[in-house]
Design a protein around this motif. Structure first.
Motif, PDB file in Angstrom:
ATOM      1  N   TRP A   1       0.823  -1.206   0.000  1.00 44.79           N
ATOM      2  CA  TRP A   1       0.000   0.000   0.000  1.00 44.79           C
ATOM      3  C   TRP A   1       0.859   1.259   0.000  1.00 44.79           C
ATOM      4  CZ3 TRP A   1      -4.434  -0.269  -1.945  1.00 44.79           C
ATOM      5  CH2 TRP A   1      -5.220  -1.412  -1.810  1.00 44.79           C
ATOM      6  N   LYS A   2       2.041   1.177   0.561  1.00 44.65           N
ATOM      7  CA  LYS A   2       2.957   2.315   0.506  1.00 44.65           C
ATOM      8  C   LYS A   2       3.361   2.585  -0.947  1.00 44.65           C
ATOM      9  CE  LYS A   2       7.288   4.073   2.352  1.00 44.65           C
ATOM     10  NZ  LYS A   2       8.444   3.796   3.188  1.00 44.65           N
ATOM     11  N   LYS A   3       3.649   1.510  -1.704  1.00 46.02           N
ATOM     12  CA  LYS A   3       3.980   1.673  -3.121  1.00 46.02           C
ATOM     13  C   LYS A   3       2.799   2.239  -3.891  1.00 46.02           C
ATOM     14  CE  LYS A   3       7.432  -1.978  -3.420  1.00 46.02           C
ATOM     15  NZ  LYS A   3       7.764  -3.286  -4.002  1.00 46.02           N
ATOM     16  N   VAL A   4       1.595   1.771  -3.562  1.00 48.97           N
ATOM     17  CA  VAL A   4       0.400   2.287  -4.227  1.00 48.97           C
ATOM     18  C   VAL A   4       0.262   3.781  -3.942  1.00 48.97           C
ATOM     19  CG1 VAL A   4      -2.140   2.227  -4.229  1.00 48.97           C
ATOM     20  CG2 VAL A   4      -0.831   0.101  -4.303  1.00 48.97           C
ATOM     21  N   ASP A   5       0.469   4.166  -2.695  1.00 45.98           N
ATOM     22  CA  ASP A   5       0.384   5.585  -2.337  1.00 45.98           C
ATOM     23  C   ASP A   5       1.423   6.414  -3.085  1.00 45.98           C
ATOM     24  OD1 ASP A   5      -1.751   5.225  -0.646  1.00 45.98           O
ATOM     25  OD2 ASP A   5      -0.537   5.198   1.187  1.00 45.98           O
ATOM     26  N   GLU A   6       2.615   5.866  -3.246  1.00 42.35           N
ATOM     27  CA  GLU A   6       3.667   6.588  -3.945  1.00 42.35           C
ATOM     28  C   GLU A   6       3.321   6.779  -5.421  1.00 42.35           C
ATOM     29  OE1 GLU A   6       7.096   4.185  -3.189  1.00 42.35           O
ATOM     30  OE2 GLU A   6       7.348   4.947  -1.150  1.00 42.35           O
ATOM     31  N   ARG A   7       2.583   5.844  -5.980  1.00 41.42           N
ATOM     32  CA  ARG A   7       2.215   5.900  -7.394  1.00 41.42           C
ATOM     33  C   ARG A   7       0.719   6.209  -7.551  1.00 41.42           C
ATOM     34  NH1 ARG A   7       4.241   0.378  -9.711  1.00 41.42           N
ATOM     35  NH2 ARG A   7       3.263   1.240 -11.552  1.00 41.42           N
ATOM     36  N   GLU A   8       0.206   7.028  -6.665  1.00 35.90           N
ATOM     37  CA  GLU A   8      -1.223   7.296  -6.579  1.00 35.90           C
ATOM     38  C   GLU A   8      -1.821   7.765  -7.906  1.00 35.90           C
ATOM     39  OE1 GLU A   8      -4.258  10.185  -4.088  1.00 35.90           O
ATOM     40  OE2 GLU A   8      -2.137  10.190  -3.626  1.00 35.90           O
ATOM     41  N   GLU A   9      -1.205   8.739  -8.543  1.00 39.33           N
ATOM     42  CA  GLU A   9      -1.757   9.277  -9.785  1.00 39.33           C
ATOM     43  C   GLU A   9      -1.793   8.216 -10.885  1.00 39.33           C
ATOM     44  OE1 GLU A   9      -3.779  11.792 -12.035  1.00 39.33           O
ATOM     45  OE2 GLU A   9      -3.214  12.173  -9.968  1.00 39.33           O
ATOM     46  N   GLU A  10      -0.729   7.435 -10.986  1.00 35.93           N
ATOM     47  CA  GLU A  10      -0.673   6.373 -11.997  1.00 35.93           C
ATOM     48  C   GLU A  10      -1.749   5.314 -11.742  1.00 35.93           C
ATOM     49  OE1 GLU A  10       2.489   2.953 -13.428  1.00 35.93           O
ATOM     50  OE2 GLU A  10       3.214   4.625 -12.214  1.00 35.93           O
ATOM     51  N   VAL A  11      -1.905   4.938 -10.491  1.00 32.22           N
ATOM     52  CA  VAL A  11      -2.914   3.942 -10.122  1.00 32.22           C
ATOM     53  C   VAL A  11      -4.318   4.482 -10.402  1.00 32.22           C
ATOM     54  CG1 VAL A  11      -3.932   2.694  -8.163  1.00 32.22           C
ATOM     55  CG2 VAL A  11      -1.448   2.818  -8.406  1.00 32.22           C
ATOM     56  N   TYR A  12      -4.533   5.745 -10.065  1.00 35.78           N
ATOM     57  CA  TYR A  12      -5.836   6.361 -10.298  1.00 35.78           C
ATOM     58  C   TYR A  12      -6.174   6.372 -11.787  1.00 35.78           C
ATOM     59  CZ  TYR A  12      -9.594   9.806 -10.124  1.00 35.78           C
ATOM     60  OH  TYR A  12     -10.782  10.441 -10.268  1.00 35.78           O
ATOM     61  N   GLN A  13      -5.217   6.715 -12.615  1.00 33.82           N
ATOM     62  CA  GLN A  13      -5.435   6.726 -14.056  1.00 33.82           C
ATOM     63  C   GLN A  13      -5.746   5.318 -14.575  1.00 33.82           C
ATOM     64  OE1 GLN A  13      -5.876   9.321 -15.983  1.00 33.82           O
ATOM     65  NE2 GLN A  13      -5.546  10.611 -14.199  1.00 33.82           N
ATOM     66  N   HIS A  14      -5.036   4.332 -14.056  1.00 34.64           N
ATOM     67  CA  HIS A  14      -5.276   2.942 -14.450  1.00 34.64           C
ATOM     68  C   HIS A  14      -6.706   2.518 -14.096  1.00 34.64           C
ATOM     69  CE1 HIS A  14      -4.369  -1.287 -15.185  1.00 34.64           C
ATOM     70  NE2 HIS A  14      -4.918  -1.555 -14.014  1.00 34.64           N
ATOM     71  N   ILE A  15      -7.145   2.883 -12.910  1.00 37.17           N
ATOM     72  CA  ILE A  15      -8.503   2.542 -12.478  1.00 37.17           C
ATOM     73  C   ILE A  15      -9.530   3.216 -13.383  1.00 37.17           C
ATOM     74  CG2 ILE A  15     -10.188   2.881 -10.610  1.00 37.17           C
ATOM     75  CD1 ILE A  15      -7.825   2.470  -8.655  1.00 37.17           C
ATOM     76  N   LEU A  16      -9.312   4.488 -13.699  1.00 37.86           N
ATOM     77  CA  LEU A  16     -10.244   5.202 -14.566  1.00 37.86           C
ATOM     78  C   LEU A  16     -10.316   4.575 -15.952  1.00 37.86           C
ATOM     79  CD1 LEU A  16      -9.628   8.975 -13.723  1.00 37.86           C
ATOM     80  CD2 LEU A  16     -11.588   7.539 -13.119  1.00 37.86           C
ATOM     81  N   GLU A  17      -9.165   4.202 -16.504  1.00 35.48           N
ATOM     82  CA  GLU A  17      -9.143   3.571 -17.826  1.00 35.48           C
ATOM     83  C   GLU A  17      -9.921   2.260 -17.819  1.00 35.48           C
ATOM     84  OE1 GLU A  17      -5.057   3.177 -18.942  1.00 35.48           O
ATOM     85  OE2 GLU A  17      -4.737   5.352 -18.961  1.00 35.48           O
ATOM     86  N   ASN A  18      -9.688   1.440 -16.802  1.00 35.02           N
ATOM     87  CA  ASN A  18     -10.414   0.164 -16.713  1.00 35.02           C
ATOM     88  C   ASN A  18     -11.910   0.382 -16.533  1.00 35.02           C
ATOM     89  OD1 ASN A  18      -8.207  -1.459 -17.090  1.00 35.02           O
ATOM     90  ND2 ASN A  18      -7.788  -1.712 -14.933  1.00 35.02           N
ATOM     91  N   ARG A  19     -12.277   1.390 -15.759  1.00 38.25           N
ATOM     92  CA  ARG A  19     -13.692   1.686 -15.548  1.00 38.25           C
ATOM     93  C   ARG A  19     -14.344   2.094 -16.869  1.00 38.25           C
ATOM     94  NH1 ARG A  19     -14.587   5.660 -10.892  1.00 38.25           N
ATOM     95  NH2 ARG A  19     -14.052   3.807  -9.715  1.00 38.25           N
ATOM     96  N   LYS A  20     -13.654   2.919 -17.647  1.00 35.41           N
ATOM     97  CA  LYS A  20     -14.185   3.346 -18.940  1.00 35.41           C
ATOM     98  C   LYS A  20     -14.350   2.152 -19.878  1.00 35.41           C
ATOM     99  CE  LYS A  20     -12.342   8.030 -18.814  1.00 35.41           C
ATOM    100  NZ  LYS A  20     -11.343   8.966 -19.369  1.00 35.41           N
ATOM    101  N   LYS A  21     -13.359   1.250 -19.888  1.00 35.39           N
ATOM    102  CA  LYS A  21     -13.449   0.059 -20.743  1.00 35.39           C
ATOM    103  C   LYS A  21     -14.651  -0.791 -20.356  1.00 35.39           C
ATOM    104  CE  LYS A  21      -8.492  -0.395 -21.655  1.00 35.39           C
ATOM    105  NZ  LYS A  21      -7.284  -1.193 -21.371  1.00 35.39           N
ATOM    106  N   ARG A  22     -14.858  -0.987 -19.056  1.00 36.81           N
ATOM    107  CA  ARG A  22     -15.996  -1.786 -18.592  1.00 36.81           C
ATOM    108  C   ARG A  22     -17.321  -1.133 -18.972  1.00 36.81           C
ATOM    109  NH1 ARG A  22     -12.964  -2.393 -13.849  1.00 36.81           N
ATOM    110  NH2 ARG A  22     -14.253  -0.845 -12.806  1.00 36.81           N
ATOM    111  N   GLN A  23     -17.391   0.178 -18.850  1.00 36.98           N
ATOM    112  CA  GLN A  23     -18.617   0.882 -19.207  1.00 36.98           C
ATOM    113  C   GLN A  23     -18.917   0.732 -20.694  1.00 36.98           C
ATOM    114  OE1 GLN A  23     -17.833   4.823 -17.716  1.00 36.98           O
ATOM    115  NE2 GLN A  23     -18.654   4.362 -15.683  1.00 36.98           N
ATOM    116  N   VAL A  24     -17.873   0.831 -21.522  1.00 40.35           N
ATOM    117  CA  VAL A  24     -18.064   0.658 -22.965  1.00 40.35           C
ATOM    118  C   VAL A  24     -18.525  -0.763 -23.265  1.00 40.35           C
ATOM    119  CG1 VAL A  24     -16.832   0.518 -25.164  1.00 40.35           C
ATOM    120  CG2 VAL A  24     -16.450   2.469 -23.648  1.00 40.35           C
ATOM    121  N   GLU A  25     -17.898  -1.757 -22.639  1.00 40.22           N
ATOM    122  CA  GLU A  25     -18.286  -3.152 -22.851  1.00 40.22           C
ATOM    123  C   GLU A  25     -19.730  -3.390 -22.414  1.00 40.22           C
ATOM    124  OE1 GLU A  25     -15.405  -5.420 -20.722  1.00 40.22           O
ATOM    125  OE2 GLU A  25     -13.821  -5.072 -22.196  1.00 40.22           O
ATOM    126  N   GLN A  26     -20.110  -2.813 -21.285  1.00 36.52           N
ATOM    127  CA  GLN A  26     -21.473  -2.993 -20.790  1.00 36.52           C
ATOM    128  C   GLN A  26     -22.481  -2.334 -21.722  1.00 36.52           C
ATOM    129  OE1 GLN A  26     -21.298  -1.470 -16.810  1.00 36.52           O
ATOM    130  NE2 GLN A  26     -20.529  -3.369 -15.953  1.00 36.52           N
TER     131      GLN A  26
END
Length: 100
Positions: A48-73
């Motif tokens: 979780w410390k690594k996740v916190d350090e890469r917060e912006e990158e992780v957030y962008q990854h989550i948003l991209e996956n969410r958009k892909k799922r929404q398009v698929e749905q």
């Protein structure tokens, strides 16, 4: 000597050799389990410390996956709707045939 250790020694003084051995084996097993749990907890904290350090990158990854799922749905919903529409048309056709 710690208070816990004093109480443990007092307890051990009342036990015979066989009981003392069983108690020490039991304590060794518990210590091993605690050590594993502490190691796992430290690994999780490091993750979780690594996740916190890469917060912006992780957030962008989550948003991209969410958009892909929404398009698929939305694609799945669009492909289901014509089938439902056809089923409705068939039901309407048969009811008109039977009533007409």
């Amino acid at each position: 000597m710690s208070r816990r250790k004093e109480k443990e020694n007092e307890l051990l003084s009342f036990l015979n050799e066989e009981e003392r051995k069983a108690y020490e084996e039991f304590e060794a097993k518990l210590k091993a389990k605690r050590d594993v749990a502490v190691k796992r907890q430290k690994q999780e904290m490091a993750f979780w410390k690594k996740v916190d350090e890469r917060e912006e990158e992780v957030y962008q990854h989550i948003l991209e996956n969410r958009k892909k799922r929404q398009v698929e749905q939305s694609v799945q919903v669009q492909s289901v709707n014509p089938i439902e529409q056809n089923a409705g048309n068939v039901a309407t056709y048969y009811s008109e045939q039977n009533n007409g």
